[in-house]
Design an enzyme around this catalytic site. Structure first.
Site, PDB file in Angstrom:
ATOM      1  N   LYS A 206       0.835  -1.197   0.000  1.00  0.00           N
ATOM      2  CA  LYS A 206       0.000   0.000   0.000  1.00  0.00           C
ATOM      3  C   LYS A 206       0.875   1.254   0.000  1.00  0.00           C
ATOM      4  O   LYS A 206       0.695   2.165  -0.792  1.00  0.00           O
ATOM      5  CB  LYS A 206      -0.916  -0.028   1.228  1.00  0.00           C
ATOM      6  CG  LYS A 206      -1.825   1.162   1.340  1.00  0.00           C
ATOM      7  CD  LYS A 206      -2.767   1.035   2.529  1.00  0.00           C
ATOM      8  CE  LYS A 206      -3.512   2.338   2.742  1.00  0.00           C
ATOM      9  NZ  LYS A 206      -4.418   2.313   3.875  1.00  0.00           N
ATOM     10  N   GLU A 212      10.676  -4.491   4.515  1.00  0.00           N
ATOM     11  CA  GLU A 212      10.810  -5.891   4.087  1.00  0.00           C
ATOM     12  C   GLU A 212      10.485  -6.030   2.602  1.00  0.00           C
ATOM     13  O   GLU A 212      11.224  -6.659   1.833  1.00  0.00           O
ATOM     14  CB  GLU A 212       9.838  -6.785   4.879  1.00  0.00           C
ATOM     15  CG  GLU A 212      10.177  -6.957   6.345  1.00  0.00           C
ATOM     16  CD  GLU A 212       9.512  -5.928   7.244  1.00  0.00           C
ATOM     17  OE1 GLU A 212       9.189  -4.822   6.762  1.00  0.00           O
ATOM     18  OE2 GLU A 212       9.332  -6.225   8.442  1.00  0.00           O
ATOM     19  N   GLY A 268      -4.798  -2.065   5.094  1.00  0.00           N
ATOM     20  CA  GLY A 268      -4.003  -3.220   4.655  1.00  0.00           C
ATOM     21  C   GLY A 268      -4.710  -4.550   4.898  1.00  0.00           C
ATOM     22  O   GLY A 268      -4.810  -5.394   4.006  1.00  0.00           O
ATOM     23  N   ARG A 269      -5.242  -4.730   6.101  1.00  0.00           N
ATOM     24  CA  ARG A 269      -5.859  -6.026   6.434  1.00  0.00           C
ATOM     25  C   ARG A 269      -7.267  -6.154   5.877  1.00  0.00           C
ATOM     26  O   ARG A 269      -7.931  -7.154   6.087  1.00  0.00           O
ATOM     27  CB  ARG A 269      -5.835  -6.242   7.948  1.00  0.00           C
ATOM     28  CG  ARG A 269      -6.489  -5.142   8.757  1.00  0.00           C
ATOM     29  CD  ARG A 269      -6.107  -5.253  10.227  1.00  0.00           C
ATOM     30  NE  ARG A 269      -6.566  -4.097  10.989  1.00  0.00           N
ATOM     31  CZ  ARG A 269      -5.908  -2.946  11.109  1.00  0.00           C
ATOM     32  NH1 ARG A 269      -4.747  -2.789  10.483  1.00  0.00           N
ATOM     33  NH2 ARG A 269      -6.381  -1.961  11.842  1.00  0.00           N
ATOM     34  N   GLU A 354      -4.807  -7.059  14.750  1.00  0.00           N
ATOM     35  CA  GLU A 354      -4.305  -5.731  14.397  1.00  0.00           C
ATOM     36  C   GLU A 354      -5.460  -4.723  14.480  1.00  0.00           C
ATOM     37  O   GLU A 354      -5.246  -3.545  14.736  1.00  0.00           O
ATOM     38  CB  GLU A 354      -3.672  -5.729  12.997  1.00  0.00           C
ATOM     39  CG  GLU A 354      -2.675  -4.599  12.815  1.00  0.00           C
ATOM     40  CD  GLU A 354      -1.882  -4.667  11.526  1.00  0.00           C
ATOM     41  OE1 GLU A 354      -2.491  -4.637  10.445  1.00  0.00           O
ATOM     42  OE2 GLU A 354      -0.636  -4.714  11.595  1.00  0.00           O
ATOM     43  N   HIS A 385      -5.251 -33.911  17.451  1.00  0.00           N
ATOM     44  CA  HIS A 385      -4.162 -34.784  17.912  1.00  0.00           C
ATOM     45  C   HIS A 385      -3.029 -33.991  18.532  1.00  0.00           C
ATOM     46  O   HIS A 385      -1.930 -34.503  18.691  1.00  0.00           O
ATOM     47  CB  HIS A 385      -3.685 -35.644  16.741  1.00  0.00           C
ATOM     48  CG  HIS A 385      -4.776 -36.518  16.211  1.00  0.00           C
ATOM     49  ND1 HIS A 385      -5.036 -37.763  16.734  1.00  0.00           N
ATOM     50  CD2 HIS A 385      -5.722 -36.293  15.259  1.00  0.00           C
ATOM     51  CE1 HIS A 385      -6.087 -38.283  16.099  1.00  0.00           C
ATOM     52  NE2 HIS A 385      -6.520 -37.397  15.205  1.00  0.00           N
ATOM     53  N   LYS A 505       9.370  -0.887  14.216  1.00  0.00           N
ATOM     54  CA  LYS A 505       9.920  -0.499  12.902  1.00  0.00           C
ATOM     55  C   LYS A 505      10.981   0.580  13.067  1.00  0.00           C
ATOM     56  O   LYS A 505      12.062   0.521  12.482  1.00  0.00           O
ATOM     57  CB  LYS A 505       8.821   0.103  12.020  1.00  0.00           C
ATOM     58  CG  LYS A 505       7.852  -0.862  11.411  1.00  0.00           C
ATOM     59  CD  LYS A 505       6.952  -0.069  10.446  1.00  0.00           C
ATOM     60  CE  LYS A 505       5.728  -0.855  10.056  1.00  0.00           C
ATOM     61  NZ  LYS A 505       4.785  -0.095   9.246  1.00  0.00           N
TER      62      LYS A 505
HETATM   63  O1  LIG Z   1       1.112  -2.748   2.207  1.00  0.00           O
HETATM   64  P1  LIG Z   1       2.204  -2.118   3.011  1.00  0.00           P
HETATM   65  O2  LIG Z   1       2.155  -0.629   2.997  1.00  0.00           O
HETATM   66  O3  LIG Z   1       3.551  -2.642   2.564  1.00  0.00           O
HETATM   67  O4  LIG Z   1       1.996  -2.544   4.507  1.00  0.00           O
HETATM   68  C1  LIG Z   1       2.114  -3.874   4.928  1.00  0.00           C
HETATM   69  C2  LIG Z   1       1.692  -4.060   6.370  1.00  0.00           C
HETATM   70  O5  LIG Z   1       2.619  -3.405   7.220  1.00  0.00           O
HETATM   71  C3  LIG Z   1       2.198  -2.498   8.212  1.00  0.00           C
HETATM   72  O6  LIG Z   1       3.213  -2.340   9.131  1.00  0.00           O
HETATM   73  C4  LIG Z   1       0.905  -2.833   8.908  1.00  0.00           C
HETATM   74  O7  LIG Z   1       1.120  -3.414  10.146  1.00  0.00           O
HETATM   75  C5  LIG Z   1       0.000  -3.739   8.116  1.00  0.00           C
HETATM   76  O8  LIG Z   1      -1.326  -3.364   8.376  1.00  0.00           O
HETATM   77  C6  LIG Z   1       0.264  -3.666   6.645  1.00  0.00           C
HETATM   78  O9  LIG Z   1      -0.629  -4.526   5.978  1.00  0.00           O
END
Ligand SMILES: O=P(O)(O)OC[C@H]1O[C@H](O)[C@H](O)[C@@H](O)[C@@H]1O
Length: 542
Positions: A206, A212, A268-269, A354, A385, A505
């Site tokens: 986004k 990462e 994002g979620r 989240e 199990h 972060k």
């Molecule tokens: O899609 P991006 O901007 O790379 O974000 C990826 C993810 O990282 C963030 O730190 C949030 O915790 C998430 O809600 C998000 O989905």
């Protein structure tokens, strides 16, 4: 005292709780022959049996009253109409617009967003058809056979879960891989056996700034360029971006023609049904992706129109509030008896935790009640199990969501009968248990009786549907999304922000810079300083 504790319905629930806590599900069922029928609801192809919950009509009535006193209906309408319900980020949370029909009209800041949503869908469809029909060729003229989605969090978990869930409906000529972790191994293993000439990278982010994802995307570009003899034009044949940040996408070297956009009002979620779902569309094709969206929309409509008393996500959300705040439960187990849903619990962890892992209200006031429970789970029967022992006989109360389907997508003899027998039996065993008398009557030696007693009275929902289809999966995801919203509304928290991810972060950036910095400058606590020093001594120089 918080305003939640002051609510009339909260007080009524507090007063009512002991009368239910002292009752066993055996008694509740014995006293009420119609219980299963009364506490079963069907909507949008999903059948929810919530009769094995520790509730009676009074509990439910107080919970619905609490929802009304918390303005759930007005807040739901605000959510669905594009109001800025994400108050800490001053944004709408309009994931429901992503699956609205093409003729819907939903405004954000005075502008109807539906035409843009539909235009992006058409752009995705044109691209997906080009890849799936093999018209799109890589730098050497070969068609694309491998798709690697690079993303993390909401830009990974949704596509991973859905691609797995809908494998039955996927084009088997395309192989999908997912890289999320910055751990070198994730990338290395994902591409180990791939031919760069046949590989498309879908960079999903986004913000297009996530450390990462950007690290993995650059590594992917180097990997491709090495195979393409350094020809920079190859990047255009092998990279597309899914993002809201056009500048950063262009800065990376992907032209905006190959960018599929979305908007800041998609969290994002909550983004699996936006352009972030491109890898899903590549796998299952545009028509099935539209069915997937229609499934979400059907549940959105149910959430919007059904009275609270017959509203699946509302009931599921209120039950979570009931256990979290009145029984003091800490977790919810999600147990799909469907192998294709093996990543569903992991997906729900981000969606639920989240969203509702907050300790202050939307107004910033510290809460004096518990909020979001921990979600976890594994597919059945495997869990039976391993950890089910604790659910059956441990000291903790763990409400369970069982999910199962009437039809197997891969029928093999008696397998499916056995699978479904197990899920039904587990819900029964948890609710009713086995008394000491019953254990003794089986001739059990006295010293073993306490070990073989099942206390029962352990609650569960049984969610059943005919068959796992793209539409059904959309409805199932939307069911949990709206359940999360229901809970957040009662707790008065903002389920659409995630400030809790920021500190880690920020500190990681500082620490990473210090690996090559001046020893004397380490200004952390002694433990953090020692860990940094240890790594400096032991790491392999880059
Ligand atoms: O899609 P991006 O901007 O790379 O974000 C990826 C993810 O990282 C963030 O730190 C949030 O915790 C998430 O809600 C998000 O989905």
């Amino acid at each position: 005292m918080s305003s939640l504790r002051e609510k009339k319905a909260w007080k009524a629930l507090t007063e009512h709780h002991p009368s239910i806590a002292s009752k066993h599900l055996r008694d509740l069922f014995a006293a009420d022959p119609d219980r299963a029928e009364r506490y079963t609801l069907e909507a949008v192809g999903l059948r929810l049996d919530y009769s094995k919950h520790r509730i009676d009509d009074d509990s439910l009535n107080h919970l619905f009253a609490l929802a009304r006193e918390s303005d759930l209906e007005a807040k739901r309408d605000a959510l669905l109409s594009g109001a800025k319900v994400n108050v800490t980020e001053h944004r709408a949370a309009l994931h429901t617009a992503l699956r609205a029909p093409a003729d819907a009209h939903i405004e954000v800041d005075g502008k109807n967003v539906v035409p843009e949503v539909q235009a992006t869908l058409r752009q995705m469809e044109t691209f997906a058809e080009a890849i799936r029909s093999q018209q799109w060729k890589g730098f050497s003229g070969k068609p694309i056979r491998h798709i690697v989605n690079i993303g993390i969090g909401g830009s990974d978990l949704g596509p991973v879960m859905v691609c797995q869930a809908l494998r039955h409906y996927s084009d088997q000529r395309l192989q999908l891989r997912f890289v999320s972790n910055v751990d070198d191994t994730d990338f290395a293993e994902a591409v180990r056996d791939l031919d760069p000439a046949e590989t498309l990278f879908v960079v999903a982010s986004k913000t297009f700034t996530t450390q990462e994802t950007m690290t993995n995307a650059h590594t992917a570009r180097d990997w491709l360029l090495q195979a393409a003899g350094g020809k920079i034009e190859a990047v255009a044949r092998h990279f597309v971006a899914l993002s809201t940040n056009a500048d950063a996408v262009t800065g990376f070297g992907i032209s905006t023609d190959q960018m599929f956009g979305f908007w800041d009002w998609v969290g994002g979620r909550y983004s699996v049904d936006s352009a972030i779902g491109l890898s899903i569309m590549l796998a299952i094709g545009p028509a099935r992706f539209r069915e997937f969206l229609a499934g979400f929309h059907a549940m959105d409509e149910h959430f919007r129109h059904a009275p609270l008393e017959r509203n699946l996500p509302v009931i599921m959300g209120l039950l979570n509030v009931w256990y979290t705040n009145f029984f003091g439960t800490q977790t919810v187990a999600v147990l799909p008896y469907e192998q294709y849903l093996s990543r569903f619990p992991a997906y729900l962890q981000q969606l639920t935790m989240e969203s509702n892992g907050k300790r202050v209200t939307a107004e910033g006031v510290t809460v004096d009640y518990d909020t979001g429970p921990i979600f976890w789970g594994e597919p059945g029967t495997n869990g039976q199990h391993s950890f089910y022992q604790l659910i059956h006989q441990g000291t903790r109360l763990i409400p369970c969501d069982f999910i199962a389907f009437a039809e197997s997508l891969n029928p093999l003899g008696k397998h499916h009968d056995l699978l479904i027998a197990n899920v039904i039996a587990q819900a029964e065993a948890l609710a009713f248990g086995k008394t000491a008398d019953e254990v003794k009557a089986e001739g059990t030696p006295a010293e073993l009786v306490p070990h073989k007693v099942f206390e029962g009275n352990r609650p569960s929902s049984l969610l059943l549907a005919e068959k796992l289809t793209p539409a059904l999966l959309g409805s199932l995801i939307a069911l949990y999304e709206h359940s999360v919203f229901t809970q957040a509304t009662i707790w008065g928290i903002d389920p659409f922000d995630q400030w809790g991810v920021e500190l880690g972060k920020q500190l990681a950036r500082t620490v990473a810079a210090e690996f090559d910095g001046d020893e004397a400058e380490l200004k952390h606590d002694s433990s953090t300083n020692a860990a940094i020093r240890w790594y400096r001594q032991h790491r392999r120089p880059v």
